[in-house]
Scaffold this active site. Structure first.
Site, mmCIF file in Angstrom:
data_model
loop_
_atom_site.group_PDB
_atom_site.id
_atom_site.type_symbol
_atom_site.label_atom_id
_atom_site.label_comp_id
_atom_site.label_asym_id
_atom_site.label_seq_id
_atom_site.Cartn_x
_atom_site.Cartn_y
_atom_site.Cartn_z
ATOM 1 N N ASP A 161 -18.241 23.388 6.277
ATOM 2 C CA ASP A 161 -16.965 22.680 6.296
ATOM 3 C C ASP A 161 -15.869 23.746 6.226
ATOM 4 O O ASP A 161 -15.604 24.318 5.164
ATOM 5 C CB ASP A 161 -16.863 21.715 5.124
ATOM 6 C CG ASP A 161 -15.642 20.803 5.231
ATOM 7 O OD1 ASP A 161 -14.742 21.100 6.034
ATOM 8 O OD2 ASP A 161 -15.600 19.786 4.502
ATOM 9 N N GLY B 268 -11.954 18.887 1.348
ATOM 10 C CA GLY B 268 -10.782 19.623 0.916
ATOM 11 C C GLY B 268 -9.609 18.745 0.596
ATOM 12 O O GLY B 268 -8.801 19.050 -0.299
ATOM 13 N N ASP B 269 -9.459 17.627 1.314
ATOM 14 C CA ASP B 269 -8.372 16.681 1.047
ATOM 15 C C ASP B 269 -8.825 15.532 0.160
ATOM 16 O O ASP B 269 -8.223 14.478 0.131
ATOM 17 C CB ASP B 269 -7.796 16.147 2.358
ATOM 18 C CG ASP B 269 -8.849 15.458 3.227
ATOM 19 O OD1 ASP B 269 -10.018 15.368 2.786
ATOM 20 O OD2 ASP B 269 -8.507 15.017 4.336
ATOM 21 N N GLU C 179 -12.748 23.141 7.337
ATOM 22 C CA GLU C 179 -11.598 22.264 7.472
ATOM 23 C C GLU C 179 -11.435 21.818 8.923
ATOM 24 O O GLU C 179 -11.613 22.574 9.864
ATOM 25 C CB GLU C 179 -10.302 22.888 6.955
ATOM 26 C CG GLU C 179 -9.147 21.899 6.793
ATOM 27 C CD GLU C 179 -9.495 20.650 5.971
ATOM 28 O OE1 GLU C 179 -10.140 19.740 6.517
ATOM 29 O OE2 GLU C 179 -9.134 20.599 4.774
ATOM 30 N N ASN C 180 -11.182 20.519 9.058
ATOM 31 C CA ASN C 180 -11.071 19.856 10.361
ATOM 32 C C ASN C 180 -12.350 19.993 11.180
ATOM 33 O O ASN C 180 -12.319 20.149 12.398
ATOM 34 C CB ASN C 180 -9.865 20.387 11.147
ATOM 35 C CG ASN C 180 -8.562 20.071 10.457
ATOM 36 O OD1 ASN C 180 -8.379 18.984 9.924
ATOM 37 N ND2 ASN C 180 -7.655 21.033 10.430
#
Length: 502
Positions: A249, A326-327, A251-252
């Site tokens: 992971d 992460g979010d 991000e995105n």
């Protein structure tokens, strides 16, 4: 700064020659340990635990999280903190001895008759990167003010070297996180990560992660995360198989490869009760993914190559997370037993030696906590063995009732030949009352004590026999009504003595 000698919470010795020997043996493909995991004990003299090995390889741990065992040979502090619901009291669960396994018995006694939540997972390094329950983020959790919630402390009983221990069962909404962690890789600094998880409990959603995320708990753009994702996600489509897989992971996207998807026909998914998952990232030119069987064998590399387009250099932030994205994406699920993050890019030889330490830990699904749980069905009656009313009172006689899938009808068979059930936060064993060995002896639940009257054999013909008596688990009078009690009786081949553990 290093802790003083009187601080029992975080102590470790310098790496020794034993670590180097373990690494050399692993590099040659030779098992680093000849002792059976079932009888292996870990002491402060044993310097072959994961974070000692990483230190010897020049890539020291900056986080070391586990609810099952010490990750340093000299560690003699708490592994995790629990809180019980009855009076909101807290307890730290530590190790049985320096460098040893979790003192799970203290948890079992503390949580008896109530439920407990894991509220913190301690960092075993001197950096104090402890993981509390996450305060939430862009995606709100189910807790107060949008925070996440803690894991049920009793939900994942397993064994390590025959010792009862408990893992962290991450259901959707469970998450742990520390922002601005000390000493972790940031920006494009190299980083290594491993964790021990399982194929038994996964899904395709975002994100069952362990690693680095954003301090803001929001998506701050490509390359701002570096975490292991474990699950069935095929973010970019077109994957081979259905997983679960080890992914990065960043991000995105959860990346199987630098182009995203897994096209490897030799990697349709990983299926072991215990899985070691690995990610290392040098921050500019390479990331590598590996997996191993957490019980035996070496490592398999599924990808090692350039970072995805737009992800070099990395821009990693210093939040350490477990169980969410992460979010704070809270929909992932998985199981966590141990893991660590390092500074630097670990060598293959170092990772091979850490894998040898994991397999030597002797993870298993029996002994103190149970294999894959399920109903114990009485063939003749078509009903399930249960603890009446979910009673936690030792001495309660078991009975049969329509199968509901409830916890009081969910049994696990251990390698110690126990049949265990977890009710109301208590783990109880099926027990021949009074150590009886005569026909008509009541079959009850009792606190697990390792005695022979709590040992049962599931035979190929469907009978379940008590170890000291050789008598069969029997539905009294061959009755089929709800509430019929269960007893020991002379084996006679009738259907009221036949069972299936699903």
């Amino acid at each position: 700064m290093p802790r003083s000698a009187t601080d029992r919470r975080r102590r470790r010795f310098p790496a020794t020659f034993l670590i180097v020997l373990a690494m050399a043996l692993a590099a040659l493909g030779t098992p680093a340990f000849a002792t059976s995991p079932a009888v292996r004990t870990t002491t402060a003299a044993d310097a072959s635990l994961p974070c000692d090995i990483y230190a010897a390889g020049g890539t020291p741990c900056v986080t070391a999280h586990s609810t099952t065992r010490a990750l340093f040979a000299a560690y003699n502090g708490p592994l995790y903190q629990i809180q019980r619901s009855s009076d909101r009291a807290y307890r730290d669960v530590g190790v049985l001895a320096a460098g040893g396994y979790a003192d799970a018995a203290s948890q079992v006694s503390f949580c008896a008759g109530t439920s407990c939540t894991i509220t913190k997972i301690y960092d075993q390094t001197s950096r104090h990167n402890d993981l509390p329950i996450s305060w939430g983020g862009y995606w709100k959790g189910p807790g107060p003010n949008g925070s996440d919630v803690g894991a049920d402390a009793m939900a994942l009983p397993v064994t390590a070297a025959g010792h009862q221990v408990f893992g962290v069962k991450v259901t959707p909404g469970v998450g742990y996180r520390l922002d601005h962690a000390s000493g972790v890789a940031t920006g494009a600094q190299p980083e290594g990560i491993y964790m021990v998880t399982s194929s038994n409990y996964t899904n395709q959603w975002c994100c069952f992660d362990y690693g680095s995320g954003e301090n803001s708990h929001t998506d701050t753009g490509n390359a701002t995360m570096n975490a292991i994702y474990w699950g069935n996600a095929c973010w970019f489509g077109g994957c081979t198989g259905s997983g679960p897989w080890v992914e990065a992971d960043l991000e995105n996207g959860m990346f199987h490869t630098n182009t995203g998807s897994n096209k490897d026909p030799n990697n349709p998914g990983v299926h072991h009760p215990f899985v070691s998952a690995w990610l290392k990232n040098n921050g500019t030119t390479n990331f590598t993914l590996k997996y191993g069987n957490g019980a035996s064998g070496g490592l398999t590399t599924t990808f090692s190559g350039p970072l995805p387009n737009g992800y070099s250099p990395m821009k990693v932030d210093s939040s350490v997370l477990l169980g969410t994205g992460g979010d704070n994406s809270p929909s992932g699920q998985g199981e966590f037993f141990e893991g660590a993050m390092t500074t630097g890019y670990p060598s293959d030889a170092t990772e091979n030696a850490v894998q040898a330490s994991i397999t030597a830990a002797g993870y298993g699904t029996g002994g103190g906590g149970g294999g894959t749980p399920g109903p114990l069905r009485a063939v003749g009656a078509g009903k399930c063995l249960e603890v009446p009313g979910g009673s936690t009172t030792p001495g309660t006689q078991t009975q049969i009732r329509d199968c509901t899938g409830a916890a009081n009808q969910t049994w696990s068979q251990s390698t110690a030949h126990e049949l265990t059930v977890s009710v109301g936060g208590s783990r109880l064993c099926l027990d021949a009352s009074g150590q009886g060995t005569s026909p008509g002896t009541k079959v009850i639940t009792w606190s697990c004590n390792g005695q022979s009257n709590q040992q049962w054999t599931l035979n190929a013909d469907g009978t379940v026999t008590g170890a000291p008596s050789g008598l069969c688990l029997d539905v009294t009078g061959a009755a089929t009504a709800n509430g019929t009690p269960v007893q020991l009786w002379t084996c006679n081949g009738q259907s009221n003595q036949r069972w299936t553990l699903d």
